[in-house]
Design an enzyme around this catalytic site. Structure first.
Site, PDB file in Angstrom:
ATOM      1  N   GLU A  55       0.817  -1.213   0.000  1.00 41.63           N
ATOM      2  CA  GLU A  55       0.000   0.000   0.000  1.00 41.63           C
ATOM      3  C   GLU A  55       0.850   1.261   0.000  1.00 41.63           C
ATOM      4  O   GLU A  55       1.975   1.262   0.506  1.00 41.63           O
ATOM      5  CB  GLU A  55      -0.946   0.017   1.191  1.00 41.63           C
ATOM      6  CG  GLU A  55      -0.247   0.142   2.530  1.00 41.63           C
ATOM      7  CD  GLU A  55      -1.230   0.334   3.670  1.00 41.63           C
ATOM      8  OE1 GLU A  55      -1.536   1.500   4.000  1.00 41.63           O
ATOM      9  OE2 GLU A  55      -1.663  -0.686   4.225  1.00 41.63           O
ATOM     10  N   ARG A  66      -1.941  11.724   6.700  1.00 45.28           N
ATOM     11  CA  ARG A  66      -1.899  10.911   5.476  1.00 45.28           C
ATOM     12  C   ARG A  66      -3.207  10.934   4.704  1.00 45.28           C
ATOM     13  O   ARG A  66      -3.251  10.556   3.544  1.00 45.28           O
ATOM     14  CB  ARG A  66      -1.572   9.450   5.821  1.00 45.28           C
ATOM     15  CG  ARG A  66      -0.133   9.223   6.212  1.00 45.28           C
ATOM     16  CD  ARG A  66       0.136   7.778   6.570  1.00 45.28           C
ATOM     17  NE  ARG A  66       0.104   6.911   5.404  1.00 45.28           N
ATOM     18  CZ  ARG A  66      -0.079   5.603   5.459  1.00 45.28           C
ATOM     19  NH1 ARG A  66      -0.252   4.996   6.616  1.00 45.28           N
ATOM     20  NH2 ARG A  66      -0.078   4.884   4.359  1.00 45.28           N
ATOM     21  N   ARG A  70      -5.498   5.865  -0.762  1.00 41.74           N
ATOM     22  CA  ARG A  70      -4.404   4.910  -0.885  1.00 41.74           C
ATOM     23  C   ARG A  70      -4.454   4.205  -2.237  1.00 41.74           C
ATOM     24  O   ARG A  70      -5.508   4.039  -2.833  1.00 41.74           O
ATOM     25  CB  ARG A  70      -4.478   3.813   0.189  1.00 41.74           C
ATOM     26  CG  ARG A  70      -4.498   4.266   1.618  1.00 41.74           C
ATOM     27  CD  ARG A  70      -3.118   4.701   2.098  1.00 41.74           C
ATOM     28  NE  ARG A  70      -3.138   4.974   3.520  1.00 41.74           N
ATOM     29  CZ  ARG A  70      -3.557   6.103   4.069  1.00 41.74           C
ATOM     30  NH1 ARG A  70      -4.011   7.084   3.320  1.00 41.74           N
ATOM     31  NH2 ARG A  70      -3.532   6.274   5.370  1.00 41.74           N
ATOM     32  N   HIS A  85     -10.157   5.056   2.732  1.00 42.80           N
ATOM     33  CA  HIS A  85      -9.383   4.209   3.654  1.00 42.80           C
ATOM     34  C   HIS A  85      -9.914   2.790   3.744  1.00 42.80           C
ATOM     35  O   HIS A  85     -10.291   2.296   4.799  1.00 42.80           O
ATOM     36  CB  HIS A  85      -9.299   4.851   5.044  1.00 42.80           C
ATOM     37  CG  HIS A  85      -8.120   4.373   5.824  1.00 42.80           C
ATOM     38  ND1 HIS A  85      -8.240   3.466   6.847  1.00 42.80           N
ATOM     39  CD2 HIS A  85      -6.799   4.657   5.728  1.00 42.80           C
ATOM     40  CE1 HIS A  85      -7.040   3.223   7.358  1.00 42.80           C
ATOM     41  NE2 HIS A  85      -6.147   3.935   6.694  1.00 42.80           N
TER      42      HIS A  85
END
Length: 93
Positions: A55, A66, A70, A85
């Site tokens: 990831e 963050r 992703r 997420h």
């Protein structure tokens, strides 16, 4: 077919392409957790052996952490994007 919706990379935020470019050159990543094993605990991606997926953070402009975006990359080159997420995924084509 996995049943995961597909999306053209041109339909995603530009930071997705930037992150893919970093991954392709093995550049130093902005976050220490980038490149760690994605365990697929949610079971939303096709089942694979542990270590198959990695990831990476897709930066979110204005975020102070963050964020929730992703990329998950499979060993055979599959690319999955999540903006929330790991709640949902799209396969990048």
């Amino acid at each position: 077919m996995s049943g995961i919706p597909q999306v053209n990379i041109n339909q995603l935020p530009p930071e997705v392409q930037t992150t893919i470019n970093l991954i392709s050159i093995g550049s130093p990543y902005p976050h220490s957790k980038d490149g760690i094993v994605f365990k697929n605990l949610e079971g939303l991606l096709p089942p694979q052996t542990r270590g198959y997926y990695k990831e990476y953070t897709v930066p979110t402009p204005g975020a102070t952490d963050r964020g929730t975006r992703r990329l998950v990359i499979g060993q055979n080159g599959e690319i999955y994007y999540t903006a929330d997420h790991y709640i949902t995924f799209q396969e990048v084509i």
